[in-house]
Design an enzyme around this catalytic site. Structure first.
Site, PDB file in Angstrom:
ATOM      1  N   GLU A 149       0.853  -1.181   0.000  1.00  0.00           N
ATOM      2  CA  GLU A 149       0.000   0.000   0.000  1.00  0.00           C
ATOM      3  C   GLU A 149       0.889   1.231   0.000  1.00  0.00           C
ATOM      4  O   GLU A 149       1.760   1.367   0.866  1.00  0.00           O
ATOM      5  CB  GLU A 149      -0.870   0.049   1.257  1.00  0.00           C
ATOM      6  N   ASP A 177      -5.267   8.608  10.229  1.00  0.00           N
ATOM      7  CA  ASP A 177      -3.925   8.260  10.648  1.00  0.00           C
ATOM      8  C   ASP A 177      -3.528   8.872  11.985  1.00  0.00           C
ATOM      9  O   ASP A 177      -3.940   9.980  12.334  1.00  0.00           O
ATOM     10  CB  ASP A 177      -2.923   8.680   9.576  1.00  0.00           C
TER      11      ASP A 177
END
Length: 259
Positions: free
Chosen positions: A50, A61
């Site tokens: 990824e 995140d």
């Protein structure tokens, strides 16, 4: 929805064995480290990668990956730079590549243009966590199909059974199961999510399930692999890159994740 052609992701998942993936941030730790990292990861036996698209306001995140985004942007990483870097990658990189990022930079770049570039450089899948399923179906699914890009969607402990079935029906790659409700890089233990993993395991999904978020160690991978078709390591790998591009250190980190 069906892809026009079988791509590298579907071929990979049709082969035996649990799959291991690594998340890296494009342009981190240095601007031109992305392709060399892909080479090392492929040579170390990682099944697919990824690549995170840096964005200053990523909502999924935690601090480790957010910091890598800021550094990558400071290094000069842009969408055009990333596609330029990936332009010749398929000459020597055969493992599947999934791009992951926020909708905003993709929308600003132009969704149609973005998807055409993905097909041109050999991107296999696209995960946009903040793209609502209803918007995907109404406005964006054709772009994926026309460019042979596998849509990837996230599911979580809060995803209802009806939504799970809908997402599974739309997916043409794998279901990205978030290990918990926290952001990436949190300190929760994998054992805390065992009941959730067991529920995933008994679902009759059409697609394989890959678990990510907060998977840091060989023990985490071994535990999660009991319940899923694959695992993704992200923040721990980003932390391993904090001292700069060191091939031996990177290879050692990957080896340390193996049984």
């Amino acid at each position: 929805m069906s892809l026009l052609n079988e791509n590298r992701l579907s071929k990979m998942f049709s082969s035996p064995g649990k799959k291991r993936s690594i998340y890296l941030t494009a342009g981190y730790p240095k601007l031109h480290d992305t392709v060399p990292l892909l080479e090392i990861l492929q040579n170390s036996g990682i099944d697919f990668v990824e690549i995170g698209i840096p964005f200053s306001d990523s909502i999924m995140d935690g601090p480790v990956i957010l910091n890598s985004h800021q550094i990558a942007l400071g290094n000069g990483m842009t969408m055009d730079v990333l596609f330029d870097q990936l332009a010749a990658v398929r000459a020597h990189i055969s493992i599947p590549i999934v791009l992951m990022g926020s909708m905003n930079p993709v929308y600003q770049y132009g969704f149609d243009r973005f998807c055409k570039q993905c097909e041109k450089v050999g991107v296999d899948g696209l995960l946009l966590p903040d793209l609502p399923v209803i918007e995907f179906k109404k406005h964006y699914s054709d772009f994926y199909r026309e460019n042979n890009i596998a849509p990837v969607f996230m599911i979580s402990p809060q995803t209802s059974s009806a939504r799970l079935a809908e997402i599974d029906g739309l997916t043409e790659s794998f279901l990205y199961a978030v290990s918990s409700s926290s952001t990436t890089g949190a300190s929760s233990k994998m054992e805390d999510s065992q009941a959730y993993f067991e529920q995933l395991q008994i679902q009759n999904f059409r697609n394989p399930v890959v678990i990510g978020f907060n998977i840091k160690t060989r023990e985490d991978i071994k535990f999660v692999s009991q319940y899923a078709d694959g695992v993704i390591v992200g923040s721990a790998f980003i932390q391993a890159l904090e001292g700069g591009f060191d091939p031996d250190k990177i290879t050692g980190f990957i080896e340390g994740l193996k049984d």
